[in-house]
Write an enzyme that holds these catalytic residues in place. Structure first.
Site, PDB file in Angstrom:
ATOM      1  N   CYS A 403       0.671  -1.178  -0.462  1.00  0.00           N
ATOM      2  CA  CYS A 403      -0.105   0.267  -0.064  1.00  0.00           C
ATOM      3  C   CYS A 403       1.201   0.955   0.263  1.00  0.00           C
ATOM      4  CB  CYS A 403      -1.386   0.245   1.125  1.00  0.00           C
ATOM      5  SG  CYS A 403      -0.126   0.158   2.784  1.00  0.00           S
ATOM      6  N   HIS A 447      -2.030   0.433   6.529  1.00  0.00           N
ATOM      7  CA  HIS A 447      -2.280   0.619   5.839  1.00  0.00           C
ATOM      8  C   HIS A 447      -1.836   2.020   5.571  1.00  0.00           C
ATOM      9  CE1 HIS A 447      -3.800   0.440   2.061  1.00  0.00           C
ATOM     10  NE2 HIS A 447      -5.963   1.322   2.056  1.00  0.00           N
ATOM     11  N   ASP A 463      -7.740   6.272  -2.485  1.00  0.00           N
ATOM     12  CA  ASP A 463      -6.426   4.949  -2.266  1.00  0.00           C
ATOM     13  C   ASP A 463      -6.274   4.155  -3.225  1.00  0.00           C
ATOM     14  OD1 ASP A 463      -5.616   3.012  -0.740  1.00  0.00           O
ATOM     15  OD2 ASP A 463      -7.220   1.930   0.475  1.00  0.00           O
TER      16      ASP A 463
END
Lengths: 659, 316
Positions: A403, A447, A463
């Site tokens: 991520c 994250h 995201d």
């Protein structure tokens, strides 16, 4: 050795010492176990008079050597671990000086302190069970000094009784004792590396963190929890970029942002319990408010604790997820466009092209997401190590990342394309414990995502990971990654895909959560609530009254039970004799008048019911032997009397007389 | 100041505990105070409390409160260990001054077991007694030094118990109705002379060459020297030779014959003579101011004589 101290007491002391020290071994240097073994063996030899106490020089050498060993191990004496190690060392080495009862007691008392010290490192339920066991042993060892012979069963019974009887007062004191803040600061447990977020981020950091199955925090919601896609636990906003690392931008001294004001509707209330550690920032679902005096609002929807809070931390939050995030200063917006250095030329070129092509910022964001979607990126825990131009290398060569790779390069692209953007780190999702109605967030849920500023809309959460791997957000990291080699291999989380294991784990966690909520995190605020509910209002009189009730009443009850003049327990022989008398009454109607002796009753039987007389005569004989001839023959007579309770008549079982 | 406090304390204890020959320990006779170990325990708890506050560690709080509650509960258990114990003063054998008297004490554990009872007289050796079962009986001999003749009263008995944890000490100080006869310390300052002529010290003496008057059946307590062994060897039983003893040659141990000695020394000397005569089998009489014992021999006579010497001069 002192003749006053029973030998058994020394054995019990050594045992208790062993039980107290051994659980600390993971925290202590391993060689201390060896020191203990040597010293205990030595002392045992002294007790059995084979050896003598070591001389002053030997003792001094031993102490100096061990202290030096502790220093070598920790590099200091003032930390928590070296202090505990010193305490344990004192408990161990004092054995070589144990000559009087006084020394014996000193060691015993220090052992209690060692039990307490373990709680500094370990606070889960098993630690408490272990401590109860240790306490029992210590209480037994303490009693052993007052018993001529070691009586383990009796001692254990008394020790358990003491602890059980202590519970009501203990619970009340625990509830009502004022919780004041630390009087002075103490060294914190160190050593074990803290897992969790740091306030800097480089590619690969979160991927490392994701390998950990440790719990980060738990959240219990009032009402239904939001959908998984909305669970973006915001921790820190990273705005400073040096070309490779992302870090926090320090707030100017004069700028004290005021906490956001939440709209009236759609408020989400929940309580977050952080696992023990050092906490500098707190996780919330923006836009959120935490009403606690020791936690400040840090701007950019971050909540910061200063000074850092330690231990388990619990705070309640109210959030409004729909609220627009439009907090901004011009200065910050400019900072969010900086891409220092000249590296990553290909990415800059790509961003420039988007800047030319699309006028609106929203279109540039969409273009970037399309780039990620179509670029055949791979979401993986083991991305290759990237070189100097890490964004270029990721975007155009390896295309494998976690991520932080996606979010970081996305922010870089946006800034280069003229859209203010920043990196947000925290946790995403979590595991919902349906029975306990709370959410578990593990380190593996760590994250990173991005935020872009759109005029007229404010900060929008983007995201890019979701674009590449939509399941990451929908199902959580664990669902997506568990096939990958190395993911959570060592932790119990790897058993998650077995239903029963999952249930068991969640059940255990529920217990732990209740434990944390009601015991470990019991603080002045909880205390106030509990006392208010218990007493109605908090006043000195009421607290004293409650102390009397909770502390005094059980004491009085116990005192009453133990001290009540017991009806002197009837001896066995008397019981058997009475049984025989009753049997006689049933069969012949004869009973002893007031003041009649057994002999007189027997004469009555001879006169009025002679067929029962031989039996009753024997009863009387045995009874008298029991009463007046203590010793071996009485035991025999008692057994006979027991048989004779059941009467026989002279003519049908008269032969028994001769047995 | 301290001495005054102690005096007051003793007087108070004395008021509460009149001398008795038997008693059952109850709350009015039992006192409980923290022992030195208990003070150490308290200091430890205080230290742990600070640790708990400074680390905000609820489990350490819990431990501190648990231990504190245990120490409160222990009051009860310490008390129970003494409460209901029956004590009865027994008798004691007479001793000579300078020896150690032993007072017998009967303990009855009553309805509970009793652990580690420490009994002593003030500043004397402690005797430890344990009765691990209910209804047990125990007899102790409590030593006490007998320094001077007379009736010895050992004073208050100290009964102490630290069971079960040693952090509290529970004590009772009953005054038992107790006394022990202490004979004077025997000191042979003047020799015992068995000759009538030599006068000094012995007003009259019987010579062994006195006229033989016949045999009589041997009585216990008579000197074995008088036994007529030949008759015994012939299987005729024990006979003793009797001598005619005129009033003039009876042995009287006389106070007045010991001129130049102090009172206690005279008594010590008389005591030594009495023992000497008893050992040698010489019948002896005793004369002290205000008291005369006709001559005789045997344990009863010996005890009576020693008793006179022990209590002479109104020694209580």
């Amino acid at each position: 050795m002192n003749s006053e101290t029973p030998r058994a007491a020394v054995g019990a002391l050594l045992l208790a010492q062993f039980a107290v020290i051994i659980p600390l071994i993971p925290t202590l240097p391993l060689w201390m176990a060896a020191v203990w073994a040597v010293v205990a063996a030595w002392y045992w030899k002294i007790v059995y008079a084979a050896w003598s106490f070591p001389g002053a020089l030997a003792k001094f050498a031993l102490v100096a050597l061990s202290m030096f060993g502790i220093y070598l191990q920790y590099g200091q004496w003032l930390g928590l671990e070296p202090m505990v190690a010193t305490l344990v060392l004192a408990v161990v080495l004092k054995l070589l000086e144990m000559k009087s009862r006084r020394d014996h007691y000193l060691i015993l008392l220090l052992c209690y302190a060692v039990v307490a010290c373990r709680f500094l490192f370990e606070q889960q339920i098993p630690a408490v069970l272990l401590a109860i066991f240790q306490l029992l042993l210590l209480l037994i060892a303490q009693q052993a000094m007052y018993r001529q012979q070691m009586a383990w069963r009796r001692s254990l019974r008394l020790a358990s009784l003491l602890l059980l009887q202590a519970i009501p007062l203990m619970l009340f004191l625990f509830m009502a004792f004022p919780r004041i803040g630390p009087l002075w600061s103490m060294p914190l447990p160190g050593g074990k590396a803290q897992t969790g977020m740091s306030d800097e981020l480089e590619f690969g950091d979160i991927a490392d963190l994701s390998q950990s199955g440790e719990l980060a925090f738990r959240v219990s919601f009032e009402g239904e929890p939001p959908a998984p896609e909305q669970l973006y636990w915001r921790g820190l906003v990273l705005e400073e970029f040096d070309g490779r690392r992302w870090s926090r931008m320090p707030l100017p001294r004069w700028e004290r942002p005021s906490a956001p004001v939440l709209g009236p509707a759609d408020l989400l209330n929940y309580t977050v319990t952080l696992e023990p550690g050092v906490h500098k920032w707190l996780y919330t679902l923006p836009v959120a408010r935490i009403n606690r005096s020791d936690i400040d609002y840090g701007g950019d929807y971050q909540w910061l604790a200063r000074p850092a809070l330690t231990g388990r931390l619990q705070y309640s939050v109210e959030s409004r997820l729909e609220q627009r995030r439009d907090e901004l200063s011009r200065q910050r917006l400019a900072a969010n466009l900086r891409t220092p250095g000249v590296a990553n030329a290909r990415a800059r070129a790509l961003a420039d092209r988007w800047r030319m092509e699309y006028t609106s910022a929203a279109d540039r964001v969409a273009a970037a997401l399309t780039f990620f979607r179509q670029g055949q990126f791979v979401y993986t825990l083991q991305p290759p190590v990237l070189g100097e131009d890490n964004v270029d290398a990721f975007l155009f060569e390896s295309r494998q990342g976690f991520c932080e790779h996606y979010a970081g390069s996305f922010v870089f692209l946006m800034r280069a394309a003229g859209v203010p953007a920043r990196l947000v780190v925290g946790y995403q999702g979590g595991e919902y414990n349906r029975d306990g109605r709370y959410l578990l967030v593990h380190q593996s849920d760590a994250h990173a995502w991005a935020e872009v500023w759109l005029d007229g809309e404010g900060w929008r959460r983007v995201d890019p990971t979701q674009t590449v791997a939509p399941d990451r957000v929908r199902l959580g990291a664990e669902q997506l990654l568990r096939g990958q080699q190395g993911y959570l291999g060592q932790s119990p989380l790897s058993l998650r895909h077995f239903e029963w294991a999952r249930d068991l784990r969640l059940y255990m966690d529920e217990l732990n959560y209740a434990w944390a909520k009601w015991v470990l995190n019991y603080d002045d605020q909880t205390q106030e609530g509990v006392l208010r509910r218990l007493l109605g209002e908090i006043s000195v009189q009421r607290v004293l009254l409650a102390l009397l009730i909770f502390g005094g009443l059980p004491l009085a009850v116990i005192a009453g039970i133990t001290l009540w003049p017991r009806k002197r327990a009837e001896s066995k022989e008397l019981r058997y004799y009475r049984a025989a008398e009753r049997a006689l009454l049933r069969r012949t109607g004869l009973r002893a008048g007031p003041g009649d002796t057994p002999g007189k009753l027997l004469r009555k039987v001879w006169q009025q019911a002679p067929e029962w007389a031989p039996w009753f005569g024997e009863v009387c004989d045995s009874f008298e032997v029991c009463c007046y001839r203590p010793g071996g023959s009485a035991d025999q007579a008692l057994r006979r009397l027991k048989q004779l309770r059941r009467p026989y008549r002279a003519n049908d079982r008269g032969s028994e007389r001769n047995v | 100041m301290r001495a005054a406090f102690r005096r007051r304390m003793n007087a108070w204890i004395a008021r509460r505990n009149p001398p008795v020959s038997a008693l059952t320990l109850q709350q009015n006779r039992i006192f409980i105070f923290p022992s030195s170990v208990g003070l150490g325990f308290g200091a430890l708890l205080l230290g742990l409390l600070l640790l708990a506050i400074n680390y905000q560690n609820n489990l350490i709080f819990m431990l501190v409160f648990a231990l504190f509650s245990v120490s409160i509960i222990t009051i009860l258990h310490t008390y129970i260990n003494l409460s209901g114990l029956r004590i009865q003063a027994g008798n004691s054998e007479p001793v000579f001054a300078g020896e150690t008297a032993h007072f017998h004490l009967h303990l009855d554990s009553g309805s509970r077991p009793r652990y580690q009872l420490q009994l002593s007289f003030a500043e004397q050796r402690t005797v430890i007694c344990e009765m691990p079962r209910a209804g047990q009986h125990y007899e102790l001999r409590m030593p006490y030094p007998a320094t001077s003749r007379g009736r010895l009263q050992p004073g208050r008995l100290q009964l102490r118990s630290d069971f079960p944890l040693g952090i509290l000490r529970c004590w009772a100080m009953p005054m038992m109705d107790w006394h022990c006869l202490v004979y004077p310390r025997p000191k042979m300052l003047r020799p015992l002379q068995s000759s009538a002529d030599s006068g000094e010290g012995v007003s009259a003496a019987r010579r062994d060459s006195d006229e033989f008057s016949g045999f009589e059946r041997y009585r216990r307590g008579e000197s074995p020297r008088r036994i007529f062994w030949k008759a015994y060897a012939r299987g005729q039983g024990l006979f003793s030779k009797q001598y005619e003893a005129g009033s003039s040659d009876r042995l009287i141990l006389d106070w007045d014959s010991l001129e130049g000695l102090g009172e206690e020394d005279r008594l010590s000397n008389l005591c030594a003579w009495v023992l000497e005569c008893e050992q040698r089998g010489l019948a002896y009489g005793l004369r002290v101011p205000g008291m005369f014992m006709p001559p005789d021999l045997g344990p009863a006579h010996l005890n009576a004589a020693l008793r006179v010497l022990a209590l002479w001069g109104g020694r209580a």
